[in-house]
Design an enzyme around this catalytic site. Structure first.
Site, PDB file in Angstrom:
ATOM      1  N   SER A 177       0.789  -1.231   0.000  1.00 37.74           N
ATOM      2  CA  SER A 177       0.000   0.000   0.000  1.00 37.74           C
ATOM      3  C   SER A 177       0.819   1.277   0.000  1.00 37.74           C
ATOM      4  O   SER A 177       0.360   2.296  -0.491  1.00 37.74           O
ATOM      5  CB  SER A 177      -0.962  -0.009   1.186  1.00 37.74           C
ATOM      6  OG  SER A 177      -0.268  -0.232   2.393  1.00 37.74           O
ATOM      7  N   HIS A 205      -5.451  -3.011  -2.726  1.00 38.14           N
ATOM      8  CA  HIS A 205      -5.049  -2.109  -3.810  1.00 38.14           C
ATOM      9  C   HIS A 205      -4.972  -2.810  -5.162  1.00 38.14           C
ATOM     10  O   HIS A 205      -4.616  -2.196  -6.159  1.00 38.14           O
ATOM     11  CB  HIS A 205      -3.705  -1.449  -3.485  1.00 38.14           C
ATOM     12  CG  HIS A 205      -3.757  -0.626  -2.241  1.00 38.14           C
ATOM     13  ND1 HIS A 205      -4.162   0.684  -2.226  1.00 38.14           N
ATOM     14  CD2 HIS A 205      -3.498  -0.959  -0.952  1.00 38.14           C
ATOM     15  CE1 HIS A 205      -4.140   1.136  -0.979  1.00 38.14           C
ATOM     16  NE2 HIS A 205      -3.734   0.157  -0.192  1.00 38.14           N
ATOM     17  N   LYS A 238     -11.926   1.360  -1.966  1.00 35.32           N
ATOM     18  CA  LYS A 238     -10.830   1.998  -2.695  1.00 35.32           C
ATOM     19  C   LYS A 238     -11.216   2.101  -4.168  1.00 35.32           C
ATOM     20  O   LYS A 238     -12.058   2.925  -4.511  1.00 35.32           O
ATOM     21  CB  LYS A 238      -9.534   1.251  -2.418  1.00 35.32           C
ATOM     22  CG  LYS A 238      -9.095   1.523  -0.968  1.00 35.32           C
ATOM     23  CD  LYS A 238      -7.915   0.746  -0.462  1.00 35.32           C
ATOM     24  CE  LYS A 238      -7.613   1.225   0.971  1.00 35.32           C
ATOM     25  NZ  LYS A 238      -6.792   0.286   1.735  1.00 35.32           N
TER      26      LYS A 238
HETATM   27  C1  LIG Z   1      -6.877   0.120   3.223  1.00 35.55           C
HETATM   28  C2  LIG Z   1      -6.315  -1.222   3.476  1.00 35.55           C
HETATM   29  C3  LIG Z   1      -6.967  -2.111   4.317  1.00 35.55           C
HETATM   30  C4  LIG Z   1      -8.165  -1.710   5.127  1.00 35.55           C
HETATM   31  O1  LIG Z   1      -9.301  -1.615   4.346  1.00 35.55           O
HETATM   32  P1  LIG Z   1     -10.484  -0.668   4.829  1.00 35.55           P
HETATM   33  O2  LIG Z   1     -11.654  -1.117   4.068  1.00 35.55           O
HETATM   34  O3  LIG Z   1     -10.057   0.722   4.508  1.00 35.55           O
HETATM   35  O4  LIG Z   1     -10.626  -0.868   6.305  1.00 35.55           O
HETATM   36  C5  LIG Z   1      -6.469  -3.391   4.426  1.00 35.55           C
HETATM   37  N1  LIG Z   1      -5.353  -3.758   3.772  1.00 35.55           N
HETATM   38  C6  LIG Z   1      -4.683  -2.911   2.981  1.00 35.55           C
HETATM   39  C7  LIG Z   1      -3.453  -3.392   2.279  1.00 35.55           C
HETATM   40  C8  LIG Z   1      -5.125  -1.608   2.816  1.00 35.55           C
HETATM   41  O5  LIG Z   1      -4.441  -0.755   2.067  1.00 35.55           O
END
Ligand SMILES: *Cc1c(COP(=O)(O)O)cnc(C)c1O
Length: 395
Positions: A177, A205, A238
């Site tokens: 990330s 991602h 995302k």
């Molecule tokens: C953002 C993220 C999460 C958490 O997801 P949310 O739905 O925002 O709680 C988990 N793992 C990774 C790699 C992330 O970037």
């Protein structure tokens, strides 16, 4: 009193690790508004620009009209609604797995899955750059934690070979990330076969961004989604422009999670608007790949025009070669936390929102500006961003 919040906050400030909130006053577009002025958004994970797409908004509105605003209870009480089932069926079809289960967020999913799969006496093998939610899942599970060097399969193998535990779980982000590089999933799965382990892949991602049809890095590497050792997780907040997360795998995995996962069981389920928007997003990207195509065109354009950024990253011995693994996440490693925040502030003053990232989000000494690209950025906006980064080049 023997404690003071202010003293603790002062300590955080002193280390240049102080954090504060900035309020976006518009929708999540490529250009957002902050304190009444317009600023270009180069920090969002809304990679496909779907967070304000008319089809998602319409789906959310219609679902609210029909089903109301809240689910009123957890899934196992009365909060399991038609839309949960529809979204889970849509996700399983999209991912090509037997079944899928929706969690309230990626954070919930990671805590819930890891602590369901392993416990005391079991072993976890976790990439050192894994997301905080995976790390917290490890802590909650009470399994023994082995951390392997980032992306280093030889290191992973050494650790796997040295354990006798019957249950072994390998954890990795698919796209890291804060760095944007990819996990060597094929090699990791081969090791899982050799040492009888399970692999849990976090496609937060990767979903919607990687792979021929946007299914993620698993698809990108041509791995069978039904690989018996593979458990996939991804988020809906995302690239998919909504909120929540999914776990995709076998029917028996989902059954076990429904029975054991505390972050699934003990929380009010997602509301209709969110479920409908997620379903609309998955359906949209399944039939229309123009968002992903536009995103990748933007990435290629940016990396081409900004090739000096790559050269500078190499000089700074960045973690990976930005040219060989392209992604919408482009880290500009600065190192020092203070300097990073200074650079981010300069960019902000010039109308570019590119957040500075510091420990504990990234390792000590690798503070950075994390740029992210979106399908909704125009060429002019990308050029402006490159121009402003050029200005802070000296930092
Ligand atoms: C953002 C993220 C999460 C958490 O997801 P949310 O739905 O925002 O709680 C988990 N793992 C990774 C790699 C992330 O970037």
């Amino acid at each position: 009193m023997s404690f003071s919040f202010d003293t603790e906050i002062a300590g955080i400030r002193q280390k240049n690790l102080y954090r504060f909130l900035r309020t976006v006053e518009s929708d999540q577009a490529a250009e957002i508004s902050f304190e009444g002025r317009k600023i270009l958004n180069f920090s969002s994970n809304n990679y496909l620009g779907l967070a304000n797409h008319p089809l998602l908004k319409k789906a959310a509105t219609q679902a609210t009209e029909k089903y109301g605003t809240g689910s009123g209870a957890s899934r196992l009480i009365t909060g399991s609604m038609t839309l949960h089932n529809e979204l889970e069926e849509t996700l399983a079809r999209f991912k090509g797995t037997e079944a899928a289960l929706v969690f309230n967020s990626g954070y919930h999913a990671n805590l819930g899955v890891i602590s369901t799969l392993v416990g005391e006496g079991d072993e976890i093998f976790s990439d050192e750059l894994n997301h905080a939610s995976l790390i917290d899942g490890c802590r909650l599970s009470k399994a023994h934690l082995n951390v392997y060097r980032h992306g280093d399969v030889a290191c992973l193998e050494e650790l796997l070979a040295g354990t006798k535990a019957s249950k072994k779980l390998i954890l990795t982000d698919s796209v890291f990330s804060m760095d944007g590089d990819l996990a060597p999933l094929k090699e990791i799965l081969a090791l899982a076969e050799k040492y009888d382990a399970m692999v849990f892949v976090d496609e937060a991602h990767g979903t919607g961004v990687f792979g021929k049809t946007g299914r993620g890095v698993v698809e990108h590497f041509g791995i069978d989604s039904r690989h018996p050792r593979l458990i996939q997780m991804g988020t809906l907040g995302k690239a998919l422009g909504s909120f929540g997360a999914y776990v995709a795998g076998s029917k028996s995995l989902i059954e076990l999670l429904v029975n054991k996962s505390r972050t699934f069981i003990f929380t009010t389920s997602l509301p209709p608007a969110v479920l409908a928007a997620s379903k609309a997003a998955v359906e949209l990207i399944s039939r229309d790949d123009s968002f992903r195509k536009k995103l990748w065109e933007n990435i290629e354009y940016f990396m081409d025009r900004g090739s000096w950024i790559v050269d500078r990253q190499i000089q700074r011995s960045a973690i990976h070669d930005l040219r060989s693994t392209m992604s919408p996440i482009i880290p500009l490693i600065i190192g020092d936390s203070g300097k990073t925040m200074e650079a981010a502030q300069k960019l902000f003053d010039q109308g570019i929102w590119a957040t500075g990232i510091r420990p504990p989000t990234v390792p000590e000494g690798t503070s950075r500006i994390r740029l992210t690209l979106m399908a909704s950025h125009t060429r002019e906006q990308l050029d402006r961003c490159l121009g402003e980064i050029g200005e802070i080049h000296k930092i």
